[in-house]
Write a protein that holds these residues in place. Structure first.
Motif, short mmCIF file in Angstrom:
data_model
loop_
_atom_site.label_atom_id
_atom_site.label_comp_id
_atom_site.label_asym_id
_atom_site.label_seq_id
_atom_site.Cartn_x
_atom_site.Cartn_y
_atom_site.Cartn_z
N ARG A 193 30.42 36.35 37.44
CA ARG A 193 30.40 36.95 36.11
C ARG A 193 31.74 37.58 35.75
O ARG A 193 32.15 37.57 34.60
N ILE A 194 32.39 38.12 36.78
CA ILE A 194 33.71 38.70 36.53
C ILE A 194 34.72 37.58 36.25
O ILE A 194 35.50 37.65 35.30
N ALA A 195 34.62 36.53 37.06
CA ALA A 195 35.57 35.42 36.91
C ALA A 195 35.42 34.74 35.55
O ALA A 195 36.40 34.34 34.92
N SER A 196 34.20 34.64 35.09
CA SER A 196 33.95 33.93 33.83
C SER A 196 34.27 34.77 32.61
O SER A 196 34.32 34.27 31.49
N GLY A 197 34.44 36.09 32.84
CA GLY A 197 34.71 36.97 31.71
C GLY A 197 33.45 37.54 31.10
O GLY A 197 33.50 38.34 30.16
N GLU A 198 32.31 37.16 31.65
CA GLU A 198 31.06 37.73 31.15
C GLU A 198 31.06 39.24 31.38
O GLU A 198 30.54 40.00 30.57
N TYR A 199 31.65 39.64 32.47
CA TYR A 199 31.90 41.06 32.75
C TYR A 199 33.39 41.31 32.57
O TYR A 199 34.18 41.06 33.48
N PRO A 200 33.80 41.79 31.41
CA PRO A 200 35.22 42.01 31.18
C PRO A 200 35.74 43.24 31.91
O PRO A 200 34.96 44.02 32.45
N VAL A 201 37.04 43.40 31.93
CA VAL A 201 37.66 44.55 32.56
C VAL A 201 37.09 45.84 31.97
O VAL A 201 36.89 45.93 30.75
N ASN A 202 36.82 46.77 32.87
CA ASN A 202 36.28 48.09 32.49
C ASN A 202 34.80 48.09 32.16
O ASN A 202 34.25 49.12 31.78
N THR A 254 34.14 55.45 40.71
CA THR A 254 34.36 56.89 40.67
C THR A 254 33.00 57.59 40.61
O THR A 254 32.16 57.25 39.78
N ARG A 255 32.84 58.54 41.51
CA ARG A 255 31.59 59.28 41.57
C ARG A 255 31.38 60.05 40.28
O ARG A 255 32.29 60.71 39.78
N GLY A 256 30.17 59.96 39.77
CA GLY A 256 29.85 60.65 38.53
C GLY A 256 30.14 59.82 37.29
O GLY A 256 29.68 60.14 36.20
N MET A 257 30.92 58.76 37.48
CA MET A 257 31.25 57.90 36.34
C MET A 257 30.62 56.53 36.47
O MET A 257 29.90 56.09 35.59
N GLY A 258 30.90 55.88 37.60
CA GLY A 258 30.34 54.56 37.79
C GLY A 258 31.34 53.59 38.39
O GLY A 258 32.44 53.98 38.77
N SER A 259 30.92 52.34 38.45
CA SER A 259 31.79 51.28 38.96
C SER A 259 32.19 50.40 37.78
O SER A 259 31.35 50.04 36.95
N PHE A 260 33.46 50.05 37.75
CA PHE A 260 33.95 49.27 36.63
C PHE A 260 34.74 48.07 37.12
O PHE A 260 35.36 48.12 38.18
N VAL A 261 34.71 47.02 36.34
CA VAL A 261 35.49 45.84 36.67
C VAL A 261 36.97 46.21 36.64
O VAL A 261 37.44 46.78 35.66
N ALA A 262 37.65 45.92 37.74
CA ALA A 262 39.06 46.32 37.88
C ALA A 262 39.98 45.43 37.06
O ALA A 262 39.64 44.29 36.75
N LYS A 263 41.13 46.01 36.72
CA LYS A 263 42.17 45.23 36.03
C LYS A 263 42.81 44.30 37.06
O LYS A 263 43.01 44.67 38.20
N ARG A 264 43.16 43.11 36.59
CA ARG A 264 43.79 42.17 37.52
C ARG A 264 45.24 41.91 37.15
O ARG A 264 45.76 42.46 36.22
#
Lengths: 87, 87
Positions: free
Chosen positions: B33-42, B77-87
């Motif tokens: 999903r990350i590779a396809s862009g379905e899950y964009p950065v952030n 980040t604790r308290g915020m969440g997990s986000f797709v990293a910038k590449r």
DNA sequence: CTTTATTTGTCCGTATGTATG
DNA sequence: ACATACATACGGACAAATAAA
């Protein structure tokens, strides 16, 4: 010339004595670290950290922790973690 | 006459290959999903969301996330969440 | 400033299956 | 049979950080 720098990643892996249970050997290491001050009072000792560092399963880590708790070397609080106890 | 509309709720459930761990299969899906862009950065990838979508326990989700973190695909980040990293 | 909700971090207990000594 | 150990997986509880109301 043509000097360069090699970044060598050395993964330090514990050498286990196959004649004794791993959990006793890991416990020895932790005891030593506490005694030497490498692990100061209140330092967090988390299960996942130990799993990764020693490359063992959770059950093994928990055996280590149970032993250290009984010796009063660490104090564990649910939701917070295990910490080096005050002496 | 007497026409009506049926609202059918289809709960899409992941089909797991019983010969491979669930967490590896879920990780594969997220990577794709990350590779396809379905899950964009952030884009936020939360644990509860993954639990519900894949119908697994939190521990399983956390294993997936640990793997993706080590690959640098997500940043947590604790308290915020997990986000797709910038590449 | 206080409260609430969300999210991650950690620990606890349990269970199943496999493998080795 | 038993102890050790790994890997996987479930569900629960409490703590801490963050953001929003």
């Amino acid at each position: 010339m043509f000097g360069y720098t090699v970044m060598r990643t050395v993964t330090q892996v514990m050498e286990f004595d196959p004649t004794r249970p791993k959990w006793t050997q890991i416990a020895d290491v932790i005891r030593q670290r506490i005694a030497s001050g490498e692990y100061p009072v209140n330092r967090l000792i988390s299960e996942t950290q130990l799993e990764q560092e020693f490359g063992v399963a959770r059950g093994t880590v928990r055996k280590v922790k149970t032993a250290l708790q009984e010796e009063g070397l660490i104090v564990t609080t649910r939701g917070m973690g295990s910490f080096v106890a005050k002496r």
